[in-house]
Design an enzyme around this catalytic site. Structure first.
Site, PDB file in Angstrom:
ATOM      1  N   ASP A 478      -0.519   6.769  11.996  1.00  0.00           N
ATOM      2  CA  ASP A 478      -0.707   8.139  11.508  1.00  0.00           C
ATOM      3  C   ASP A 478      -1.967   8.757  12.118  1.00  0.00           C
ATOM      4  OD1 ASP A 478      -0.197  10.449  10.104  1.00  0.00           O
ATOM      5  OD2 ASP A 478      -0.143   9.481   8.134  1.00  0.00           O
ATOM      6  N   ASP A 548       6.257  15.759   6.979  1.00  0.00           N
ATOM      7  CA  ASP A 548       5.954  15.303   5.624  1.00  0.00           C
ATOM      8  C   ASP A 548       6.810  16.012   4.581  1.00  0.00           C
ATOM      9  OD1 ASP A 548       4.110  13.423   6.339  1.00  0.00           O
ATOM     10  OD2 ASP A 548       2.350  14.624   5.848  1.00  0.00           O
TER      11      ASP A 548
END
Length: 736
Positions: A478, A548
């Protein structure tokens, strides 16, 4: 595939369905002559209009500016009379800003070229060729090599440039701009498409007419970004999904970029893509070279679907290297939306036990397992296990998950550092910062200066130790913020302009090292969702977390824009709970599964809290994934209808390469009263064959409908309206 006519001074690059012609003009400029549908081997140098000012019979170059102001160029230069946007800009030691490139020589080689530290396409020597055009500026002592790679099985052309300082006096030059791709052509009533968005709504399609002047898209955030994307399409105004000429460009790079179109006084347009020149310089000393990242250029005469097929096939066959690229991915469940930071070993094991019962194959432990991290305000950079949460340590947890029958994956954010961390206390200089200026925080974290070798080695060694400590088969990498306050202990003066590019090279170096040391690892890239979803990342990971925002309806536009150039097998997509954590919307569990099937497929929820009604659907969803994922991964994607355009429903199809099978996904977003059955026309199947039409979600309609392919293509198949909004359907076509 690549030919040179010495008489005509014309290079011809031939792909299965397109021609790209480059002309060496009388004055030695490398000029763009033609790109589009296949044409003959004729002398088309007239397309450059190089003789319109009578230059051919005069030894006095009395209208050089006039020529350079309209001549279609392959790699336009700066400061000598072409007042359109250049592809290269150079400043010498005297501060002069001019470069003029003339043709010197060429080479045609079998195979592709390798770039130092950059992702690049690959292929067998027997199936692809690369043209190298050598140009030079004798005054600067500069050589620029233009690379063009073509494949016998694909209509893409992959371009890059290499700048070499051959100055005989040992002088350094400053590169201020070095793009990867540029080409000129006449405007043909073109529109342009770019992708825009923000966090949780990435890559929405924006289509608008090409107007006079400069227009385009760019990022200066240190990454490709949520907001903009390194892609652009130029297409006929009447082009649609299935027809019309489309030119697409995509950048194989994961940092600052610019993509632009400039329409000039003569009605011609210049299309470019490359590293963003803002905040970029590169000191090129004598004897050194600079390589630009590769860019992909695609032409399709069969609309946007045709463009997508070219991009998808190129990336699947010639860019993605992972052993997972064509195989079925393990069905995973990620604990992020299930628990956020509030978990311990027993909670994770509870999720694993229940998930295994329904056929889910991997547990992924997300953020919060390391340091003393219980919120997003600490511990990044401290990659050691928080044994207050995982009391027996990581190996103990992984072994127990494996005993349940599940694989195990883990989340890292290797590029970040928290001020509240042991690493920062010991090495505050490891963070990117400008001395004397308070660095800006984002998500309560700073960014590591991985352009410094000791910093990236420190982080990589921690990650490697973790991965060696247990049977970890998946990593989610990430990156949750952009770059700012740019300063490095290793870069001073004008070399500060090299930081952004050196940062991207450092990311690539770390990921290359990771997949080399752990070749069987399934790596998924992520950047706060989809902020670094680009071809550069696909070179290292076969899949990228798409967004997301896991809401099925929001995902329709996100995944539509993403699928314009990226294969569905690369799009991380999960089923999550409702009300959705990003937008609060409630959608049927069945519909959420259908949308996630158009990606890698998995779950992002607490299965221990799921309703029995939803829980019973999971085994069926997994059965669908395993039965039809081969079509999704390896077939051709066809966009049929777009909710963003019709504001009513969304529809796409995945069709096997042999045209024997097709999976159609239909989502009725908004229902309306007093409307009749829809008829969905599916392109891409065999018109002469008969197909059985199976409605997979209609238990009452067990007998399939039999229709001829031409009927399905031109008349369509019936899709009844369901009661309510957000209703999904899956339809399977099987050649009889």
């Amino acid at each position: 595939m690549i030919f040179f006519d010495k008489t005509q001074k014309l290079f011809r690059l031939e792909t299965p369905n397109s021609s790209y012609h480059i002309c060496i003009t009388q004055k030695g400029y490398v000029s763009h002559a033609y790109y589009g549908a296949k044409i003959g081997n004729d002398d088309i140098s007239y397309l450059t209009r190089q003789f319109e000012y009578g230059f051919s019979n005069s030894d006095i170059f009395r209208e050089k500016h006039s020529l350079l102001d309209f001549l279609p160029m392959e790699y336009p230069f700066d400061g000598v009379g072409d007042f359109r946007k250049s592809a290269i800009a150079i400043t010498n030691q005297n501060g002069n800003n001019a470069v003029e490139l003339k043709y010197k020589d060429y080479k045609i080689i079998d195979g592709t070229v390798q770039l130092d530290g950059l992702p690049c396409v690959f292929g067998e020597k027997s199936s692809c060729q690369t043209l190298e055009i050598f140009t030079e500026d004798e005054v600067l002592g500069l050589e620029v090599i233009l690379f063009y790679t073509v494949f016998e099985d694909n209509d893409a052309i992959v371009r890059s440039a290499k700048i070499i300082n051959n100055n005989k006096h040992g002088e350094t030059v400053l590169i201020k701009k070095a793009l990867s791709l540029s080409f000129d052509m006449d405007d043909d009533n073109f529109d342009m498409i770019t992708l825009h968005g923000s966090w949780a709504r990435e890559r929405h399609i924006d289509r608008r007419p090409v107007h006079m002047g400069l227009q385009g898209t760019e990022s200066i955030r240190g990454e490709t970004s949520h907001q903009e994307h390194p892609f652009m399409a130029i297409l006929n105004h009447n082009a649609d999904n299935d027809s019309g000429n489309v030119y697409g460009v995509n950048f194989i790079y994961s940092g600052n970029f610019i993509a632009s179109v400039q329409k000039n006084q003569f009605g011609s347009i210049r299309t470019q893509i490359g590293i963003n020149p803002e905040n970029f310089t590169w000191q090129l000393e004598a004897g050194q070279c600079f390589e630009t990242p590769q860019a992909v250029l695609v032409f399709s005469s069969e609309g946007l679907n045709g463009m997508s097929h070219i991009f998808h096939d190129l990336y699947r066959e010639h860019l993605i290297r992972s052993p997972y690229k064509k195989t079925m991915r393990p069905i995973l469940i990620n604990n992020w939306e299930a628990t956020y930071f509030n978990f311990d070993e027993e909670k994770l094991l509870d999720i694993a036990r229940e998930a295994h019962k329904d056929g889910i194959e991997m547990l992924v432990m997300d953020d919060g397992w390391f340091g003393h991290r219980n919120f997003d305000d600490s511990s990044l950079g401290d990659w050691f296990v928080n044994e207050n949460k995982l009391k027996g340590g990581l190996k103990n947890l992984v072994d127990k998950v494996n005993e349940i029958g599940m694989k195990f994956g883990i989340w890292f954010e290797p590029e970040m550092i928290s001020p509240d961390s042991t690493l920062f206390k010991n090495h505050p200089d490891y963070a990117i910062q400008i001395p004397g200026r308070e660095p800006g925080m984002s998500r309560q974290q700073l960014v590591l200066d991985i352009t410094r070798k000791e910093v990236r080695e420190c982080i990589y060694n921690q990650i490697s130790k973790i991965l060696h400590s247990a049977n970890i088969e998946y990593v989610k990498w990430d990156m949750n913020r952009q770059l700012s306050d740019i300063g490095s202990l290793d870069l001073h003066g004008t070399k500060n302009g090299e930081f952004f590019h050196r940062y991207v090279l450092a990311v690539y170096e770390m990921q290359e090292k990771l997949i080399t040391e752990f070749p069987n690892l399934l790596l998924e890239n992520c950047s706060g969702g989809g902020a670094r979803f680009d071809p550069g990342m696909l070179y290292y990971s076969p899949q990228i977390w798409c967004s997301d925002d896991t809401d099925a309806i929001e995902r329709l536009e996100i995944q539509e824009g993403t699928a314009l150039m990226y294969p569905l097998s690369s799009m991380g997509a999960h089923v999550s709970v409702c009300p959705n954590h990003a937008v609060g919307r409630n959608t049927p569990f069945k519909t959420r599964g259908y949308v996630a099937l158009a990606g890698t497929f998995g779950y992002e929820l607490d299965i221990t809290k799921l309703s029995e009604e939803d829980r019973t659907i999971i085994p069926h969803q997994i059965e669908l994934y395993k039965k039809y994922s081969d079509i999704v991964r390896n077939g051709d994607y066809w966009r049929i209808a777009s909710y963003s355009e019709n504001h009513e429903f969304d529809c796409w199809a995945c069709i096997s390469k042999d045209k024997n099978k097709a999976l159609i996904t239909f989502v009725q977003v908004l229902n309306h009263p007093n409307f009749k059955t829809r008829f969905i026309k599916v392109k891409g199947i065999c018109a002469e064959s008969n197909y059985l039409v199976h409605y997979l979600d209609d238990e009452q309609n067990s007998k399939p409908l039999e229709l001829k392919g031409s009927t399905i293509i031109n008349a369509g198949i019936p899709v009844s309206r369901d009661w309510g909004d957000f209703q999904g359907k899956l339809i399977y076509l099987e050649k009889k």
